[in-house]
Design a protein around this motif. Structure first.
Motif, PDB file in Angstrom:
ATOM      1  N   HIS A  75      15.386  -7.630 -35.794  1.00 19.96           N
ATOM      2  CA  HIS A  75      13.940  -7.819 -35.809  1.00 19.96           C
ATOM      3  C   HIS A  75      13.315  -7.343 -37.124  1.00 19.96           C
ATOM      4  O   HIS A  75      13.447  -6.177 -37.489  1.00 19.96           O
ATOM      5  CB  HIS A  75      13.366  -7.037 -34.618  1.00 19.96           C
ATOM      6  N   GLY A  76      12.690  -8.245 -37.815  1.00 23.01           N
ATOM      7  CA  GLY A  76      11.950  -7.886 -39.021  1.00 23.01           C
ATOM      8  C   GLY A  76      12.735  -7.950 -40.308  1.00 23.01           C
ATOM      9  O   GLY A  76      12.170  -7.781 -41.386  1.00 23.01           O
ATOM     10  N   ARG A  77      14.036  -8.166 -40.253  1.00 20.53           N
ATOM     11  CA  ARG A  77      14.848  -8.018 -41.465  1.00 20.53           C
ATOM     12  C   ARG A  77      15.345  -9.346 -42.034  1.00 20.53           C
ATOM     13  O   ARG A  77      16.276  -9.366 -42.845  1.00 20.53           O
ATOM     14  CB  ARG A  77      16.052  -7.104 -41.206  1.00 20.53           C
ATOM     15  N   ALA A  78      14.736 -10.439 -41.607  1.00 25.96           N
ATOM     16  CA  ALA A  78      15.208 -11.730 -42.101  1.00 25.96           C
ATOM     17  C   ALA A  78      15.088 -11.832 -43.621  1.00 25.96           C
ATOM     18  O   ALA A  78      16.000 -12.314 -44.298  1.00 25.96           O
ATOM     19  CB  ALA A  78      14.413 -12.854 -41.433  1.00 25.96           C
ATOM     20  N   LEU A  79      13.967 -11.382 -44.160  1.00 28.15           N
ATOM     21  CA  LEU A  79      13.762 -11.552 -45.613  1.00 28.15           C
ATOM     22  C   LEU A  79      14.787 -10.781 -46.438  1.00 28.15           C
ATOM     23  O   LEU A  79      15.329 -11.329 -47.395  1.00 28.15           O
ATOM     24  CB  LEU A  79      12.324 -11.169 -45.992  1.00 28.15           C
ATOM     25  N   PRO A  80      15.096  -9.517 -46.113  1.00 36.19           N
ATOM     26  CA  PRO A  80      16.163  -8.859 -46.884  1.00 36.19           C
ATOM     27  C   PRO A  80      17.517  -9.560 -46.757  1.00 36.19           C
ATOM     28  O   PRO A  80      18.241  -9.689 -47.758  1.00 36.19           O
ATOM     29  CB  PRO A  80      16.237  -7.449 -46.292  1.00 36.19           C
ATOM     30  N   ILE A  81      17.851 -10.032 -45.568  1.00 41.00           N
ATOM     31  CA  ILE A  81      19.139 -10.728 -45.420  1.00 41.00           C
ATOM     32  C   ILE A  81      19.148 -11.961 -46.328  1.00 41.00           C
ATOM     33  O   ILE A  81      20.098 -12.205 -47.075  1.00 41.00           O
ATOM     34  CB  ILE A  81      19.383 -11.118 -43.945  1.00 41.00           C
ATOM     35  N   ALA A  82      18.043 -12.695 -46.282  1.00 41.70           N
ATOM     36  CA  ALA A  82      17.954 -13.911 -47.098  1.00 41.70           C
ATOM     37  C   ALA A  82      17.979 -13.567 -48.587  1.00 41.70           C
ATOM     38  O   ALA A  82      18.605 -14.277 -49.390  1.00 41.70           O
ATOM     39  CB  ALA A  82      16.673 -14.666 -46.747  1.00 41.70           C
ATOM     40  N   SER A  83      17.300 -12.488 -48.963  1.00 44.52           N
ATOM     41  CA  SER A  83      17.247 -12.112 -50.388  1.00 44.52           C
ATOM     42  C   SER A  83      18.628 -11.728 -50.897  1.00 44.52           C
ATOM     43  O   SER A  83      19.013 -12.092 -52.017  1.00 44.52           O
ATOM     44  CB  SER A  83      16.273 -10.947 -50.595  1.00 44.52           C
ATOM     45  N   GLY A  84      19.365 -10.981 -50.083  1.00 45.16           N
ATOM     46  CA  GLY A  84      20.721 -10.605 -50.494  1.00 45.16           C
ATOM     47  C   GLY A  84      21.599 -11.836 -50.634  1.00 45.16           C
ATOM     48  O   GLY A  84      22.366 -11.971 -51.594  1.00 45.16           O
ATOM     49  N   LEU A  85      21.447 -12.758 -49.688  1.00 48.86           N
ATOM     50  CA  LEU A  85      22.257 -13.979 -49.746  1.00 48.86           C
ATOM     51  C   LEU A  85      21.915 -14.790 -51.002  1.00 48.86           C
ATOM     52  O   LEU A  85      22.795 -15.250 -51.726  1.00 48.86           O
ATOM     53  CB  LEU A  85      22.034 -14.823 -48.483  1.00 48.86           C
ATOM     54  N   LYS A  86      20.620 -14.934 -51.265  1.00 52.12           N
ATOM     55  CA  LYS A  86      20.209 -15.751 -52.418  1.00 52.12           C
ATOM     56  C   LYS A  86      20.638 -15.095 -53.729  1.00 52.12           C
ATOM     57  O   LYS A  86      21.037 -15.794 -54.679  1.00 52.12           O
ATOM     58  CB  LYS A  86      18.692 -15.952 -52.383  1.00 52.12           C
ATOM     59  N   ALA A  87      20.577 -13.747 -53.768  1.00 54.49           N
ATOM     60  CA  ALA A  87      20.994 -13.056 -54.993  1.00 54.49           C
ATOM     61  C   ALA A  87      22.484 -13.276 -55.231  1.00 54.49           C
ATOM     62  O   ALA A  87      22.928 -13.451 -56.365  1.00 54.49           O
ATOM     63  CB  ALA A  87      20.683 -11.562 -54.890  1.00 54.49           C
ATOM     64  N   ALA A  88      23.251 -13.263 -54.143  1.00 58.87           N
ATOM     65  CA  ALA A  88      24.701 -13.422 -54.285  1.00 58.87           C
ATOM     66  C   ALA A  88      25.088 -14.883 -54.457  1.00 58.87           C
ATOM     67  O   ALA A  88      26.077 -15.191 -55.113  1.00 58.87           O
ATOM     68  CB  ALA A  88      25.406 -12.838 -53.052  1.00 58.87           C
ATOM     69  N   ARG A  89      24.295 -15.786 -53.858  1.00 62.11           N
ATOM     70  CA  ARG A  89      24.651 -17.214 -53.850  1.00 62.11           C
ATOM     71  C   ARG A  89      23.452 -18.059 -54.252  1.00 62.11           C
ATOM     72  O   ARG A  89      22.882 -18.786 -53.422  1.00 62.11           O
ATOM     73  CB  ARG A  89      25.153 -17.603 -52.453  1.00 62.11           C
ATOM     74  N   PRO A  90      23.078 -18.023 -55.532  1.00 57.51           N
ATOM     75  CA  PRO A  90      21.921 -18.807 -55.970  1.00 57.51           C
ATOM     76  C   PRO A  90      22.100 -20.305 -55.761  1.00 57.51           C
ATOM     77  O   PRO A  90      21.130 -21.051 -55.796  1.00 57.51           O
ATOM     78  CB  PRO A  90      21.789 -18.471 -57.459  1.00 57.51           C
ATOM     79  N   ASP A  91      23.321 -20.738 -55.520  1.00 53.88           N
ATOM     80  CA  ASP A  91      23.585 -22.170 -55.339  1.00 53.88           C
ATOM     81  C   ASP A  91      23.099 -22.704 -53.995  1.00 53.88           C
ATOM     82  O   ASP A  91      23.039 -23.913 -53.800  1.00 53.88           O
ATOM     83  CB  ASP A  91      25.098 -22.420 -55.460  1.00 53.88           C
ATOM     84  N   LEU A  92      22.750 -21.817 -53.064  1.00 53.73           N
ATOM     85  CA  LEU A  92      22.389 -22.274 -51.719  1.00 53.73           C
ATOM     86  C   LEU A  92      20.881 -22.478 -51.590  1.00 53.73           C
ATOM     87  O   LEU A  92      20.092 -21.815 -52.267  1.00 53.73           O
ATOM     88  CB  LEU A  92      22.827 -21.245 -50.672  1.00 53.73           C
ATOM     89  N   THR A  93      20.481 -23.387 -50.689  1.00 53.61           N
ATOM     90  CA  THR A  93      19.085 -23.493 -50.282  1.00 53.61           C
ATOM     91  C   THR A  93      18.895 -22.542 -49.105  1.00 53.61           C
ATOM     92  O   THR A  93      19.506 -22.727 -48.056  1.00 53.61           O
ATOM     93  CB  THR A  93      18.765 -24.937 -49.837  1.00 53.61           C
ATOM     94  N   VAL A  94      18.086 -21.519 -49.301  1.00 57.27           N
ATOM     95  CA  VAL A  94      17.942 -20.492 -48.266  1.00 57.27           C
ATOM     96  C   VAL A  94      16.546 -20.582 -47.650  1.00 57.27           C
ATOM     97  O   VAL A  94      15.537 -20.495 -48.358  1.00 57.27           O
ATOM     98  CB  VAL A  94      18.208 -19.086 -48.830  1.00 57.27           C
TER      99      VAL A  94
END
Ligand SMILES: Cc1ncc(C[n+]2csc(CCOP(=O)(O)OP(=O)(O)O)c2C)c(N)n1
Lengths: 278, 584
Positions: A75-94
């Motif tokens: 609950h509430g942590r979607a943006l950090p999860i997405a930010s970490g993913l995007k930082a690690a994988r800029p190739d993805l549409t997040v």
């Protein structure tokens, strides 16, 4: 890996997974799901290069219903999860999806910082002015006199959170409002949000039939924004503050530097170890 | 049996001063110098809570064997000035064989130090410094003390150059002049001889740097974190270096964000880590449960400090074991490791990264302020930690090609299921913190819950961790059992007991969860007396071992909270007191 990320033959329904939604009949979130799949099809995004990230709430169930990579977090942590993913994988549409409680209450701090960090993410908040999954408590966007919640029998007595105003103040570079009852408009906004380089915030008015049946009226209350999208934060602020909260469309969009780590390896760990040698 | 250091050709000294006196700089130079002179060394430091201008002390011990703890008592106390030293007095044990060096013009030595019976010698540091351009007392004192310790002048000069590298050429040259003048003025009649230069190049490294190095050696390329003392140096070391390696560090808005960010990056396939300290670990606990449930590998280095709450941020304790073991809600099996020393920070963190990746789970590595903020001269760590070289390198099992039957959480014989990374067509799934079926769809069915719980536990308990679970030294009927950074004083206590004819074994646990119970019971064997040593109030490890039925009933606990470092002598006393009582 398919780097081009283009799969021309997919239609919207191909982006739907075979997991059955838990949503109540008539829930606005169905329309959001449908708009997401239409937008993905319109953009011809390869399913495996899309990641849908969410927190917890009825709306946060959305990733499981999209046939793409996904993460249903806490609950509430979607943006950090997405930010970490995007930082690690800029190739993805997040794409991040959640509710008003998830995004503005427990996740409020992350919302502020995601706006100012301006990573290339799309954030859809399905706003029903209520906590759906925990059965009808007031959320940050609930009007102060809504007294139907057992937790706040006299209403909240608090001014509601203005998501668009706060996004603007926090530095978001794309701010729009859509309505679940306007699927075409919503799909168009989603396409623009996904295409926007930077943090795109999309507030979607998504009625809750179960706990806020009066939101059926929203279809009569919403109206297109009478302001052309602006890149001037002062003009946007003036409009947003005067707005009745029901104006639909793209409200503010501006090109701002996008946060993205760009690191090419130029050393090995053995190189780093040399600094310790006497 | 002596309570003094038994190290031949070495010494233990403390340098104290008020903020800005350069005590820590002098200590850093001395450490670099003893390293260049062929010794091993350990430099601890102590500071008050002030950001700038408080009091500080550098504590250095050096000798011809690797130094794993500060010992019992200081041979030498170098007081650059005596302001606020009372705040440190209990960290500076002295006795009648100790020598206090003071400036002839300094204010009188505080009574609290003189009570020890230590000898005092007044030296003309200030006068010598005043004779130099921009003379500094700490540099003059350093030169003089270096000479008294028998260190070659060129080692001191090289140490100064390495340590003051960031300063201007002018500052460096004035500093070197001061060092030389102090060295020349020393009455160096009773110098021990210097060790000879080592065959292998040694390293000068802090525990926090070592943890950072272990992370990148393990393959970590993404870090998200929020600053906190005493973990910040792990992050400061990593930030620029991850970039050189093609990775990155993201400063998050808080620890809730940092743990969830690394869950996101690891979901994307990049080995990820965060570093924090007690209060931050508390905030991360919910996220750790998510990583366990969604089987997303992440590593948290928790550099412990005094607790609870914000406790004593600048000083050490081992009191986060309970939260590391038991903090997560639900049945959430995960790995808990503890580094046994500064050099061990490299190996333990590297191992933890490999284990977390291989087992697709959470690894919490416990370091602490004493390990993290101390520096040591060490032999460089080996290639791969703890015999892991004999096994396939520990890494994540990644689904390599589209498999129409790919089910992310499908139970496998060893409990580890291949993980599809975004970008792999046909591998699509939703990472899930809710209980789920094998395909990942949320499920509240008892059968799915039982199956997934069992899978997540089995993959940890069924894995062969090899010999890295503990370090065992010596033989004997007496047993000192410990974990983490208490290993240093425990190993020394055991060695000194053996030297005194009391056969004593030491076991230091590196892998605390899952506890290697069978191996531990075998190692304990039929030890006659067992003392579990740790630096916290409530004997957290002792209680844990009992709860796991891993201790005989006659085992005793020696648990003492921080921040004063554990001393070998108090451990020896605690063991032998018991030993004598048993014999009467
Ligand atoms: C840490 C934590 N606190 C509380 C909850 C309980 N909880 C689950 S969903 C939810 C609110 C959901 O409301 P909203 O985000 O507005 O989404 P909706 O269900 O209306 O789509 C809450 C409070 C939780 N899961 N985790």
């Amino acid at each position: 890996m398919d780097v081009a990320g283009i799969t021309p033959t997919l239609r919207a329904k191909d982006y739907k997974s075979d997991v059955a939604p838990v949503w109540c009949p008539g829930c606005g979130h169905f329309a959001v799901l449908s708009a997401v799949t239409k937008a993905l099809a319109h953009l011809k995004l390869a399913k495996e290069r899309v990641a849908m990230i969410s927190g917890i709430g009825c709306s946060s169930r959305l990733p499981a219903y999209v046939d793409a990579y996904g993460f249903h977090g806490i609950h509430g942590r979607a943006l950090p999860i997405a930010s970490g993913l995007k930082a690690a994988r800029p190739d993805l549409t997040v794409i991040v999806a959640g509710g008003d409680g998830d995004g503005f209450s427990i996740g409020g701090n992350h919302f502020l910082h995601a706006c100012r960090r301006n990573m290339d993410l799309t954030y859809i908040v399905m706003d029903n002015e209520v906590y759906g999954m925990t059965k009808g408590q007031a959320s940050p966007t609930t009007q102060p006199d809504w007294a139907k919640s057992k937790l706040t029998p006299h209403g909240t007595g608090m001014r509601p959170f203005l998501p668009t105003a706060i996004a603007l103040a926090a530095g978001a570079s794309f701010i729009a409002r859509g309505f679940a009852g306007d699927p075409n408009g919503l799909t168009k906004l989603l396409v623009e949000a996904i295409e926007h380089p930077g943090f795109a915030f999309l507030q979607v008015l998504s009625p809750c039939q179960t706990f806020r049946p009066e939101q059926k009226e929203w279809k009569h209350l919403v109206h297109p924004s009478d302001m052309a999208p602006t890149d001037d934060p002062v003009e946007a602020a003036r409009f947003i503050q005067a707005d009745d909260g029901m104006a639909l469309g793209l409200l503010y969009v501006r090109r701002l530097p996008v946060w993205q780590p760009q690191n090419q390896a130029t050393a090995t760990t053995a190189d780093l170890e040399r600094e310790f040698a006497l | 049996m002596t309570e003094r250091s038994t190290l031949a050709g070495g010494a233990t000294l403390a340098i104290t001063g008020s903020g800005g006196s350069g005590a820590v700089t002098a200590g850093l130079i001395l450490l670099a110098a003893v390293g260049r002179a062929g010794y091993y060394g350990l430099l601890g430091r102590s500071a008050g809570p002030q950001i700038r201008g408080g009091e500080s002390a550098a504590m250095l011990r050096f000798g011809t064997q690797p130094i794993e703890c500060m010992g019992d008592c200081f041979d030498l106390l170098v007081g650059l000035d005596w302001e606020n030293v009372a705040r440190f007095a209990d960290e500076l044990p002295l006795d009648r064989n100790s020598l206090i060096l003071t400036d002839a013009q300094a204010e009188p030595i505080p009574e609290i130090l003189l009570r020890s019976g230590a000898q005092v010698r007044s030296l003309p540091w200030k006068a010598l410094a005043d004779a130099q351009t921009e003379g500094r007392v700490n540099m003059v004192a350093l030169g003089m003390v270096g000479a008294m310790l028998g260190l070659p002048l060129d080692a001191l000069e090289a140490g100064a150059r390495a340590t003051l590298g960031g300063k201007s050429a002018r500052v460096l040259s004035h500093s070197l002049d001061c060092v030389r003048s102090g060295y020349a003025a020393a009455d160096a009649s009773s110098v021990p001889s210097s060790a000879s230069a080592p065959a292998v190049a040694r390293w000068n490294i802090s525990g926090n740097e070592a943890a950072g190095l272990g992370a990148v050696r393990g393959g970590v390329r993404f870090v998200a974190a929020y600053p906190i003392t005493p973990a910040s140096e792990v992050l400061e070391w990593l930030a620029p270096r991850l970039e050189l390696l093609g990775g990155s560090l993201l400063q998050a808005e808080d620890e809730l964000a940092s743990i969830n960010m690394i869950i996101g990056s690891s979901f994307g396939g990049v080995p990820s880590l965060t570093a924090t300290s007690g209060p931050g670990l508390s905030l991360m606990v919910e996220g750790l449960g998510l990583a366990v449930a969604s089987e997303t590998p992440v590593v948290v280095v928790n550099v412990q400090r005094g607790g609870p709450s914000t406790g004593i941020p600048t000083k050490s304790e081992q009191s986060d074991l309970n939260i590391a073991l038991h903090g997560l809600h639900g049945d959430a099996p995960h790995l808990v490791l503890a580094a046994l020393g500064i050099r061990d920070c490299v190996d333990t963190v590297e191992w933890a990264v490999g284990l977390a990746e291989h087992l697709q789970t959470v690894a919490i590595v416990l370091s602490d302020q004493m390990l993290g903020q101390s520096r040591a001269i060490i032999d460089p760590p080996g290639d791969r930690p703890f015999g892991a070289g004999q096994r396939p390198h520990l890494q994540r099992l990644i689904a390599q090609e589209a498999d129409p039957d790919h089910r992310r959480y499908r139970p496998t014989p060893d409990g580890v299921s291949p993980m599809a990374l975004p970008g792999l067509a046909g591998g699509m799934y939703t990472g899930e913190g809710l209980e789920h079926g094998p395909g990942g769809a949320p499920s509240s069915r008892a059968i799915d819950h039982a199956e997934q719980l069992e899978k997540r536990l089995r993959k940890l308990t069924g894995f062969d961790y090899g010999p890295g679970w503990a370090e065992i030294r010596g033989e004997g009927d007496h047993l000192l059992l410990t974990w983490g950074s208490s290993a240093g004083p425990v190993f020394e206590a055991a060695q000194r007991l053996r030297d005194a004819g009391i056969p004593t074994r030491a076991i230091a646990l590196r892998l605390l969860a899952p506890l290697q119970r069978e191996a531990l019971l075998e190692a304990i064997g039929s030890a006659g007396s067992i003392l579990v040593v740790e630096q916290n109030q409530t004997a957290q490890c002792f209680a844990y071992l009992h709860s796991q039925r891993a201790l005989p009933t006659h085992a005793r606990s020696f648990a003492r909270p921080g921040p004063l470092p554990l001393r070998p002598a108090e451990i020896m006393r605690a063991l032998t007191e018991r030993h004598e009582r048993q014999e009467t």
